[in-house]
Write a protein that holds these residues in place. Structure first.
Motif, PDB file in Angstrom:
ATOM      1  N   GLY A 432       4.038  65.850  15.176  1.00 55.12           N
ATOM      2  CA  GLY A 432       4.413  64.445  15.179  1.00 55.12           C
ATOM      3  C   GLY A 432       5.914  64.292  15.367  1.00 55.12           C
ATOM      4  N   SER A 433       6.343  63.099  15.787  1.00 58.25           N
ATOM      5  CA  SER A 433       7.754  62.884  16.120  1.00 58.25           C
ATOM      6  C   SER A 433       8.672  62.975  14.909  1.00 58.25           C
ATOM      7  CB  SER A 433       7.933  61.518  16.795  1.00 58.25           C
ATOM      8  OG  SER A 433       7.521  60.464  15.930  1.00 58.25           O
ATOM      9  N   THR A 436       8.935  67.233  14.186  1.00 55.32           N
ATOM     10  CA  THR A 436       8.742  68.286  15.173  1.00 55.32           C
ATOM     11  C   THR A 436      10.030  69.085  15.396  1.00 55.32           C
ATOM     12  OG1 THR A 436       7.900  68.763  17.374  1.00 55.32           O
ATOM     13  CG2 THR A 436       9.340  66.857  17.169  1.00 55.32           C
ATOM     14  N   VAL A 445      11.184  65.147  23.081  1.00 55.33           N
ATOM     15  CA  VAL A 445      10.355  64.272  22.240  1.00 55.33           C
ATOM     16  C   VAL A 445      10.669  62.814  22.550  1.00 55.33           C
ATOM     17  CG1 VAL A 445       9.801  63.590  19.880  1.00 55.33           C
ATOM     18  CG2 VAL A 445      10.244  66.000  20.415  1.00 55.33           C
ATOM     19  N   ALA A 447       9.064  59.255  21.416  1.00 55.00           N
ATOM     20  CA  ALA A 447       8.083  58.730  20.467  1.00 55.00           C
ATOM     21  C   ALA A 447       7.534  57.379  20.912  1.00 55.00           C
ATOM     22  CB  ALA A 447       8.706  58.590  19.078  1.00 55.00           C
ATOM     23  N   TRP A 470       0.677  62.754  26.929  1.00 55.43           N
ATOM     24  CA  TRP A 470       0.591  62.725  25.468  1.00 55.43           C
ATOM     25  C   TRP A 470       1.460  61.593  24.928  1.00 55.43           C
ATOM     26  CZ3 TRP A 470      -2.224  66.044  22.297  1.00 55.43           C
ATOM     27  CH2 TRP A 470      -2.801  67.162  22.927  1.00 55.43           C
ATOM     28  N   THR A 471       1.113  61.130  23.735  1.00 59.94           N
ATOM     29  CA  THR A 471       1.927  60.154  23.010  1.00 59.94           C
ATOM     30  C   THR A 471       2.331  60.746  21.671  1.00 59.94           C
ATOM     31  OG1 THR A 471       0.754  58.297  24.017  1.00 59.94           O
ATOM     32  CG2 THR A 471       2.047  57.832  22.030  1.00 59.94           C
ATOM     33  N   PHE A 472       3.633  60.852  21.426  1.00 59.38           N
ATOM     34  CA  PHE A 472       4.121  61.271  20.118  1.00 59.38           C
ATOM     35  C   PHE A 472       4.003  60.104  19.143  1.00 59.38           C
ATOM     36  CE2 PHE A 472       6.441  64.780  22.180  1.00 59.38           C
ATOM     37  CZ  PHE A 472       6.288  65.776  21.234  1.00 59.38           C
ATOM     38  N   GLU A 473       3.309  60.309  18.036  1.00 57.27           N
ATOM     39  CA  GLU A 473       3.280  59.353  16.938  1.00 57.27           C
ATOM     40  C   GLU A 473       3.948  60.002  15.729  1.00 57.27           C
ATOM     41  OE1 GLU A 473      -0.750  58.056  16.431  1.00 57.27           O
ATOM     42  OE2 GLU A 473      -0.805  57.044  18.377  1.00 57.27           O
ATOM     43  N   SER A 477       0.400  63.880  17.451  1.00 55.76           N
ATOM     44  CA  SER A 477       0.460  63.495  18.850  1.00 55.76           C
ATOM     45  C   SER A 477      -0.960  63.279  19.343  1.00 55.76           C
ATOM     46  CB  SER A 477       1.153  64.576  19.686  1.00 55.76           C
ATOM     47  OG  SER A 477       2.540  64.616  19.397  1.00 55.76           O
TER      48      SER A 477
END
Length: 571
Positions: A432-433, A436, A445, A447, A470-473, A477
């Protein structure tokens, strides 16, 4: 934290309700009088009256939430009713009219009178007139807390709510008539806000009823608060406590047993309190089911319970979740069954027991003697011989003279095999952001927004990367396309990855090691060709090298979108 903010704002909004306006002129009329004999009694009367009505509301919400599945639907019905009262104030009139009339009569009796008694009476009237307005919003907050199992925070929610109302009232007393006029002008806006809140709550009720709430919770976790606290502790130089109590002599007294405050549920047991554990030797074991260190420690706790339970030894497994999906009771029940845990497990979704112990580790073991005192602790894996010796010493103190032989050690499943820490050179890595590290895809990264990533030409030891969209949450992710991948160059015997599916449906995947099928190096959750399936949110063991730790490059590719990836761990 979000619930507390909403409770505070709810308190601020209720002071703008129509039924409070007839009382405010009397409040303002006492603004120039001594505070101790006028303002303070008024506020005290208002607070006591409000507390009485709020307590009844809280009781109803907690009762509904405590009835498990049936209570969940009752609580949802209550939430719908409160939301409709916000949308259509006339629906609340028949229910609140007696309180309003009583409040108006008390307010009239105080007109022209001064002194402590009159001010106190006016405060009661204010509380009665305010309570019907507070009812829908307050009831909504408390019933929502009951649905999610947050009953331990009821007092804090009430405090936040009352603080919001007190803020508005204090401003009214300070500014006086000008604010009163402004409140009248803003009344329409205040009512629109309340109606909007009612509409949003109805949407929330539908979301919960359809079971979608667990997906929405995926970005919310009390573990985030823990990480902030841990960073502060490191900054202050407080993050290196003694991991194991010295047992070379008599075990020291480390403090009093703080009890088990505020669990949101129990597995394998009816609710237990400190009184239920009197005269027992108790092991409190903090764990969470996707934590590899906990997975490897649980077998030892299980074996101690099986060996010494008849001697007055009690184990309480306190499940304090790190990730949001670990808050789901069904997930914990399944993990408890898979781990062959038969001792009581307290669900600590609010982290209330964690904070009572001032704990900061998974796993963490605390031993309580028969007199209710903490006598031993151990943090992390290992030290099992010392912990068992401490258990035996406290049982002997409690009068258990014939304890027999020590345990032979637990029966370990494949996933529970102990780590070879001397050979492990890779450490837990979050995807996750917020936490990481060592991310090596060229874009870095980013987010909150779907991005297309690529693998770099090579990965150094302990670097990792994404390929595809991908999406960093915050704590994870999420994949946004099919055939996306994750790569990691590691040195360890085992590689584990915490995975889930955003829509709850299975997702197939393929693992390669150094570009080849894993063969005999396959972990327990894949076959020799590298194929596996995400079926639930948990830790998946993907690599187990019989030859021991080696530096390898791991790659995993997923068949379809919606993968939620949380953290790598190694052993």
């Amino acid at each position: 934290m979000l619930t507390l903010i909403l409770a505070y704002l709810g308190g601020v909004l209720t002071i703008l309700s129509p039924c409070i306006l007839p009382v405010l002129p009397f409040v303002f009329a006492r603004g120039d009088k001594p505070f101790l004999t006028n303002g303070l009694p008024l506020l005290a009367g208002m607070a006591v009256t409000f507390a009485a009505v709020a307590t009844l509301t809280a009781f109803a919400g907690e009762w509904a939430g405590a009835a498990n599945s049936i209570g969940r639907w009752i609580a949802l019905a209550l939430m719908s009713a409160f939301a409709l009262m916000l949308l259509f104030p006339r629906l609340a009139d028949p229910l609140t009219r007696p309180l309003v009339r009583w409040g108006e009569r008390l307010s009239a009796r105080t007109e022209g009178r001064e002194g402590i008694g009159a001010s106190l009476l006016l405060g009661v009237a204010t509380g009665l007139l305010w309570a019907p307005c507070a009812g829908p919003i307050l009831g909504l907050i408390l019933t929502g807390a009951a649905v999610s199992g947050a009953n331990a925070g009821t007092a804090l929610l009430l405090l936040a709510y009352a603080a919001g109302a007190a803020t508005s009232l204090a401003a009214a007393l300070l500014v006086g008539g000008k604010l009163f006029a402004a409140m009248k002008r803003s009344l329409g806006a205040g009512e629109k806000i309340k109606k909007g809140l009612g509409a949003l709550i109805l949407v929330g009720v539908v979301t919960i009823a359809l079971g979608l709430d667990t997906r929405l919770l995926a970005n919310l976790s009390a573990g985030q608060t823990f990480q902030i606290e841990n960073r502060i502790a490191r900054f202050l130089g407080m993050d290196a406590p003694e991991l194991t109590t010295d047992i070379s002599g008599p075990l020291p007294i480390e403090g009093e047993f703080p009890g088990l405050p505020g669990p949101t549920g129990w597995i394998n047991s009816d609710p237990l309190t400190a009184e239920d554990l009197e005269s027992k030797v108790v092991l409190v074991d903090f764990w969470t089911y996707s934590c590899i260190n906990c997975i490897r420690a649980v077998p030892y706790v299980r074996s101690w319970y099986e060996r010494y339970a008849e001697d007055g030894f009690v184990v309480i497994g306190v499940h304090t979740p790190e990730f949001a999906f670990e808050r789901k009771r069904a997930n914990v029940e399944r993990a408890t069954k898979d781990a062959r845990i038969t001792y009581p497990v307290a669900l600590d979704n609010d982290w209330s027991i964690w904070r009572a112990f001032d704990n900061r580790y998974w796993p963490a073991h605390y031993l309580i003697d028969a007199e209710g005192r903490i006598r031993y602790h151990h943090f992390g894996e290992g030290g099992y011989d010392k912990t068992e010796a401490a258990i035996r010493a406290l049982l002997a103190e409690a009068g258990k003279a014939d304890l027999g032989a020590r345990t032979d050690g637990p029966d370990l499943s494949a996933s529970e095999m102990q780590a070879d820490f001397a050979a492990v050179e890779s450490r837990e890595t979050y995807l996750g952001s917020r936490r990481t590290q060592n991310f090596a895809s060229p874009k870095g990264v980013i987010a909150g927004t779907p991005q297309d990533f690529t693998f770099p030409d090579s990965l150094a030891l302990n670097q990792w990367a994404f390929d595809g969209r991908w999406t960093f949450e915050g704590e994870r992710s999420v994949s946004a396309a099919a055939d996306v991948g994750i790569a990691f160059t590691f040195k360890a015997r085992d590689l584990n990855l915490v995975l889930g599916s955003r829509d709850g449906e299975p997702i197939g995947f393929t693992v390669t090691i150094d570009g080849e099928a894993p063969g005999e190096d396959a972990g327990v959750d894949i076959d020799s060709s590298g194929r596996g399936t995400i079926e639930e949110e948990r830790l998946y063991q993907l690599v187990r090298q019989p030859g021991g730790a080696r530096e390898r490059t791991f790659t995993i590719r997923f068949d379809r979108p919606g993968v939620t990836a949380y953290a790598f761990t190694f052993g």
